[in-house]
Enzyme design. Structure first.
Site, PDB file in Angstrom:
ATOM      1  N   CYS A 188      -5.197  -2.773   3.817  1.00  0.00           N
ATOM      2  CA  CYS A 188      -4.513  -2.101   4.826  1.00  0.00           C
ATOM      3  C   CYS A 188      -5.442  -3.155   5.685  1.00  0.00           C
ATOM      4  CB  CYS A 188      -3.689  -2.088   5.059  1.00  0.00           C
ATOM      5  SG  CYS A 188      -2.484  -1.894   6.661  1.00  0.00           S
ATOM      6  N   LYS A 237      -9.367   1.846  -1.467  1.00  0.00           N
ATOM      7  CA  LYS A 237      -9.651   1.414  -0.396  1.00  0.00           C
ATOM      8  C   LYS A 237     -11.025   1.771   0.424  1.00  0.00           C
ATOM      9  CE  LYS A 237      -6.599   1.453   3.694  1.00  0.00           C
ATOM     10  NZ  LYS A 237      -5.446   1.867   4.856  1.00  0.00           N
ATOM     11  N   GLU A 287       0.588  -1.503  -0.177  1.00  0.00           N
ATOM     12  CA  GLU A 287      -0.114   0.255   0.067  1.00  0.00           C
ATOM     13  C   GLU A 287       0.877   2.015   0.532  1.00  0.00           C
ATOM     14  OE1 GLU A 287      -2.007   1.067   4.003  1.00  0.00           O
ATOM     15  OE2 GLU A 287      -2.932   1.506   2.782  1.00  0.00           O
TER      16      GLU A 287
HETATM   17  O1  LIG Z   1      -5.106  -1.413  11.355  1.00  0.00           O
HETATM   18  C1  LIG Z   1      -3.903  -1.623  11.252  1.00  0.00           C
HETATM   19  O2  LIG Z   1      -3.834  -2.018  12.898  1.00  0.00           O
HETATM   20  C2  LIG Z   1      -3.099  -1.269  10.716  1.00  0.00           C
HETATM   21  C3  LIG Z   1      -4.083  -0.143   9.275  1.00  0.00           C
HETATM   22  C4  LIG Z   1      -2.998   0.808   8.980  1.00  0.00           C
HETATM   23  O3  LIG Z   1      -2.063   0.810   8.542  1.00  0.00           O
HETATM   24  C5  LIG Z   1      -3.677   1.221   7.508  1.00  0.00           C
HETATM   25  O4  LIG Z   1      -4.711   0.912   7.227  1.00  0.00           O
HETATM   26  O5  LIG Z   1      -2.613   1.830   6.916  1.00  0.00           O
END
Ligand SMILES: O=C(O)CCC(=O)C(=O)O
Length: 269
Positions: free
Chosen positions: A151, A116, A40
């Site tokens: 993510c 996303k 990402e």
């Molecule tokens: O859910 C998490 O602990 C990390 C999520 C994250 O860093 C993101 O989506 O950019």
């Protein structure tokens, strides 16, 4: 099938353009893989919130240009990770931002984009700087149907169920997951694989940016929940061979998905 997960070290000391060129040459070296996956927001770093605006690009911007060519040079399907996408407003003026993933075919054509859905940060960061996507996206490869997630999406099992209902057998998670919650990353990747009886290919970043150490530990899990391959903490190319046919076999031999009672139009048996 062979997949290469490129766990990129996102370091502010390297310019975004230098990183684009470096990552493109890593992609070119993956000839022989069927699918190459990037993390990402690897141009800016997922936590470099102040760079989202300055480094935002249109869908067919510099990352698109470089990655389309890298995919065709290598002859691979390329999930090019995500970019901070700048949309154009109705009046032609610069509009808002999305965290948008790009998928290219081996001939370098853009075949899918995924914005996303679950933005991270609660009341700050990405959650306020980016718009939320609303569409589930799957991509048909010759050997398997791939479902896309980014993510924080990993924490939302209903998204993955939706992808399975849309035909996904391989779930790709492109991430910039922080070291602080690495145990969740590994646990959730395995949970999604077990509950959806699908391969999970989860590619994160290495290094630290904006003061946030990254987890690394990209992981590939089979439909039985076994870890097929796992990276370490630093930059690494994780190469894995897997048999997409195992998804159907697993779902046939242990048909738990057929016992769903909630969220299905009609129980299947
Ligand atoms: O859910 C998490 O602990 C990390 C999520 C994250 O860093 C993101 O989506 O950019």
């Amino acid at each position: 099938m062979r997949a290469s997960l490129l766990q990129i070290d996102v370091d502010e000391a390297e310019s975004v353009d230098a990183r684009r060129q470096r990552v493109a040459s890593l992609v070119r070296r993956q000839t022989g893989s069927d699918l190459v996956i990037l993390p990402e927001l690897w141009t800016t770093g997922a936590f470099a919130y102040e760079s989202f605006d300055t480094e935002a690009e249109p869908l067919e911007g510099p990352t698109y240009e470089v990655m389309a060519k890298a995919a065709s040079d290598a002859g691979v399907w390329l999930h090019a990770g995500s970019i901070p996408e700048r949309v154009t407003g109705a009046d032609g003026a610069p509009g808002g931002l999305y965290n948008t993933s790009l998928v290219f075919s081996p001939s370098g054509d853009l075949v899918a984009t995924y914005r996303k859905i679950h933005r991270f940060g609660f009341d700050k960061g990405e959650a306020v700087l980016m718009g939320a996507g609303s569409e589930l996206v799957t991509v048909r490869l010759p050997e398997t149907t791939v479902g896309l997630a980014t993510c924080y999406d990993l924490r939302f099992p209903e998204l993955f169920r939706g992808l399975v209902d849309a035909g996904a057998e391989t779930l790709v998670v492109s991430a910039g997951w922080p070291e602080r919650r690495r145990s969740h990353w590994t646990l959730l990747a395995r949970a999604r694989a077990v509950e959806d009886q699908a391969y999970v290919l989860a590619c994160g970043t290495a290094g630290a940016h904006a003061g946030v150490p990254q987890a690394g530990y990209s992981i590939v899990v089979d439909p039985w929940g076994e870890v097929l391959a796992e990276a370490g903490a630093g930059e690494e190319v994780l190469v894995v061979e897997f048999d997409p046919g195992r998804v159907g076999v697993t779902r046939e031999q242990f048909p738990a998905l057929k016992d769903r009672l909630l969220g299905v139009a009609a129980p299947r048996r």
